[in-house]
Scaffold this motif. Structure first.
Motif, short mmCIF file in Angstrom:
data_model
loop_
_atom_site.label_atom_id
_atom_site.label_comp_id
_atom_site.label_asym_id
_atom_site.label_seq_id
_atom_site.Cartn_x
_atom_site.Cartn_y
_atom_site.Cartn_z
N HIS A 1 -8.97 1.11 -12.91
CA HIS A 1 -9.92 0.49 -13.84
C HIS A 1 -9.71 -1.02 -13.83
N ASN A 2 -10.75 -1.74 -13.48
CA ASN A 2 -10.62 -3.19 -13.34
C ASN A 2 -10.81 -3.95 -14.64
N HIS A 3 -10.17 -5.10 -14.72
CA HIS A 3 -10.44 -6.11 -15.73
C HIS A 3 -10.99 -7.35 -15.01
N ASP A 4 -11.30 -8.38 -15.76
CA ASP A 4 -11.83 -9.58 -15.12
C ASP A 4 -10.79 -10.23 -14.20
N PHE A 5 -9.52 -10.17 -14.58
CA PHE A 5 -8.49 -10.83 -13.76
C PHE A 5 -8.31 -10.15 -12.40
N ASP A 6 -8.75 -8.91 -12.28
CA ASP A 6 -8.66 -8.24 -10.99
C ASP A 6 -9.65 -8.81 -9.96
N LEU A 7 -10.59 -9.62 -10.44
CA LEU A 7 -11.55 -10.26 -9.54
C LEU A 7 -11.09 -11.65 -9.13
N ASN A 8 -9.90 -12.06 -9.55
CA ASN A 8 -9.37 -13.36 -9.12
C ASN A 8 -9.14 -13.36 -7.62
N TYR A 9 -9.30 -14.54 -7.03
CA TYR A 9 -8.98 -14.68 -5.61
C TYR A 9 -7.48 -14.81 -5.45
N ILE A 10 -6.96 -14.17 -4.41
CA ILE A 10 -5.55 -14.31 -4.10
C ILE A 10 -5.32 -15.73 -3.57
N LYS A 11 -4.25 -16.32 -3.98
CA LYS A 11 -3.95 -17.71 -3.65
C LYS A 11 -4.09 -17.97 -2.15
N ASP A 12 -4.81 -19.04 -1.83
CA ASP A 12 -5.00 -19.51 -0.46
C ASP A 12 -5.76 -18.52 0.42
N THR A 13 -6.56 -17.64 -0.21
CA THR A 13 -7.39 -16.71 0.54
C THR A 13 -8.79 -16.67 -0.07
N ASP A 14 -9.70 -16.00 0.63
CA ASP A 14 -11.04 -15.78 0.08
C ASP A 14 -11.21 -14.32 -0.33
N LYS A 15 -10.10 -13.65 -0.60
CA LYS A 15 -10.13 -12.23 -0.94
C LYS A 15 -9.78 -12.03 -2.41
N ARG A 16 -10.54 -11.17 -3.04
CA ARG A 16 -10.29 -10.85 -4.44
C ARG A 16 -9.22 -9.76 -4.54
N GLU A 17 -8.44 -9.81 -5.61
CA GLU A 17 -7.36 -8.84 -5.79
C GLU A 17 -7.85 -7.40 -5.73
N LEU A 18 -8.95 -7.11 -6.42
CA LEU A 18 -9.43 -5.73 -6.48
C LEU A 18 -9.87 -5.24 -5.11
N ASP A 19 -10.53 -6.09 -4.35
CA ASP A 19 -10.96 -5.69 -3.01
C ASP A 19 -9.75 -5.36 -2.13
N VAL A 20 -8.72 -6.17 -2.22
CA VAL A 20 -7.53 -5.93 -1.40
C VAL A 20 -6.88 -4.61 -1.79
N LEU A 21 -6.77 -4.34 -3.09
CA LEU A 21 -6.19 -3.07 -3.54
C LEU A 21 -6.99 -1.89 -3.00
N LEU A 22 -8.30 -1.93 -3.18
CA LEU A 22 -9.12 -0.80 -2.76
C LEU A 22 -9.17 -0.66 -1.25
N ASP A 23 -9.07 -1.76 -0.53
CA ASP A 23 -9.05 -1.70 0.93
C ASP A 23 -7.71 -1.19 1.47
N SER A 24 -6.68 -1.23 0.61
CA SER A 24 -5.34 -0.88 1.06
C SER A 24 -5.01 0.61 0.89
N VAL A 25 -5.83 1.32 0.12
CA VAL A 25 -5.61 2.74 -0.13
C VAL A 25 -6.91 3.48 0.16
N SER A 26 -6.84 4.60 0.85
CA SER A 26 -8.06 5.32 1.22
C SER A 26 -8.80 5.82 -0.02
N GLU A 27 -10.10 5.92 0.08
CA GLU A 27 -10.90 6.36 -1.06
C GLU A 27 -10.64 7.82 -1.39
N GLU A 28 -10.10 8.58 -0.45
CA GLU A 28 -9.75 9.96 -0.74
C GLU A 28 -8.61 10.04 -1.76
N LEU A 29 -7.77 9.00 -1.79
CA LEU A 29 -6.63 8.99 -2.70
C LEU A 29 -6.87 8.15 -3.95
N LEU A 30 -7.57 7.03 -3.81
CA LEU A 30 -7.74 6.11 -4.94
C LEU A 30 -9.20 5.74 -5.13
#
Length: 270
Positions: free
Chosen positions: A144-173
């Motif tokens: 479950h996301n909050h607004d802070f989960d949409l922050n960009y990771i330092k020195d990247t153009d990637k948002r925290e939530l995207d990285v989390l969801l991209d790191s675990v398969s949708e079958e599991l998370l």
């Protein structure tokens, strides 16, 4: 006792969507003492089909399940935290499944365990183990996301939530996307739901003021969010779950919940 589940069908551009509506109990947390049974009956009377729990309000899971069903509310989801993930309590998971729970949204992760944090990689390993165990038990873990989960990771153009969801398969998370926090985090709620709809069986519907949720919550349909557009992207969702963290505009929690139910039912053609 007659148990009931109302299945709503809405048609958007030829698409038929089966919907069930619920309320996240957090918004009514101040009314879960001796009056808890009356609170659940009032929720059911507003037209909600189910209730999403967070914690146990000083009661056992069995007691919550019994009281919810007595009120005519389906139990389907319970929020968890990092402690449950690390403990991997199989008895806890078995009990949830036996009682009828289906989804386990992670309410939030501490900053050091989110993407970009020092413990992120360690957390991913723990999360994958827990999610796999839950899946074996017939439960689906979501974040479950909050607004802070949409922050960009330092020195990247990637948002925290995207990285989390991209790191675990949708079958599991999965992703329990929260419309207010998506908006407040700087993304288009409808567009973001469309991006992850295949792993989003539960959507949190929350409205807010133009400045975002940190400046003020609103009942569904009384703030700035475009729920007609949002609902068009919810065709893969099983549950629409209303949440309002705090009452607003001089109304109490029950009146806010009633207005949200009324406006949502109109959108759904009930």
């Amino acid at each position: 006792m007659i148990e009931f589940i109302i299945i709503t069908r809405i048609k958007k551009k030829g698409t038929v969507i089966d919907m069930k509506t619920a309320i996240q109990i957090y918004g009514l947390r101040n009314h879960l003492g001796d009056e808890i049974k009356e609170t659940l009956k009032r929720i059911s009377g507003m037209g909600y089909d189910g209730v999403e729990w967070i914690g146990v309000a000083g009661r056992t899971l069995e007691e919550l399940a019994e009281m919810s069903k007595e009120a005519g509310l389906e139990i389907f989801s319970r929020h968890i935290g990092i402690n449950e993930i690390l403990q991997r309590d199989e008895e806890f998971l078995d009990t949830l499944k036996t009682l009828g729970f289906k989804y386990l949204p992670i309410g939030a992760l501490p900053a050091d365990r989110r993407a970009g944090g020092d413990l992120f990689n360690e957390t991913l390993k723990e999360l994958e183990i827990f999610c796999a165990l839950a899946k074996e038990k017939g439960l689906y873990v979501m974040y479950h996301n909050h607004d802070f989960d949409l922050n960009y990771i330092k020195d990247t153009d990637k948002r925290e939530l995207d990285v989390l969801l991209d790191s675990v398969s949708e079958e599991l998370l999965g992703a329990e996307l929260d419309t207010c926090w998506l908006y407040s985090g700087g993304v288009d709620p409808a567009g973001y739901i469309a991006k992850y709809k295949n792993r989003a069986p539960v959507i949190h519907l929350k409205d807010c003021v133009k400045e975002g949720g940190r400046s003020g919550y609103r009942s569904v349909g009384t703030g700035v969010l475009d729920f007609e557009g949002i609902l068009k992207e919810c065709d893969k969702a099983e549950w629409l779950c209303v949440e309002q963290d705090a009452p607003a505009e001089g109304l109490d929690e029950f009146e806010c919940a009633r207005i949200s139910a009324e406006n949502l039912n109109k959108l759904l053609g009930r």
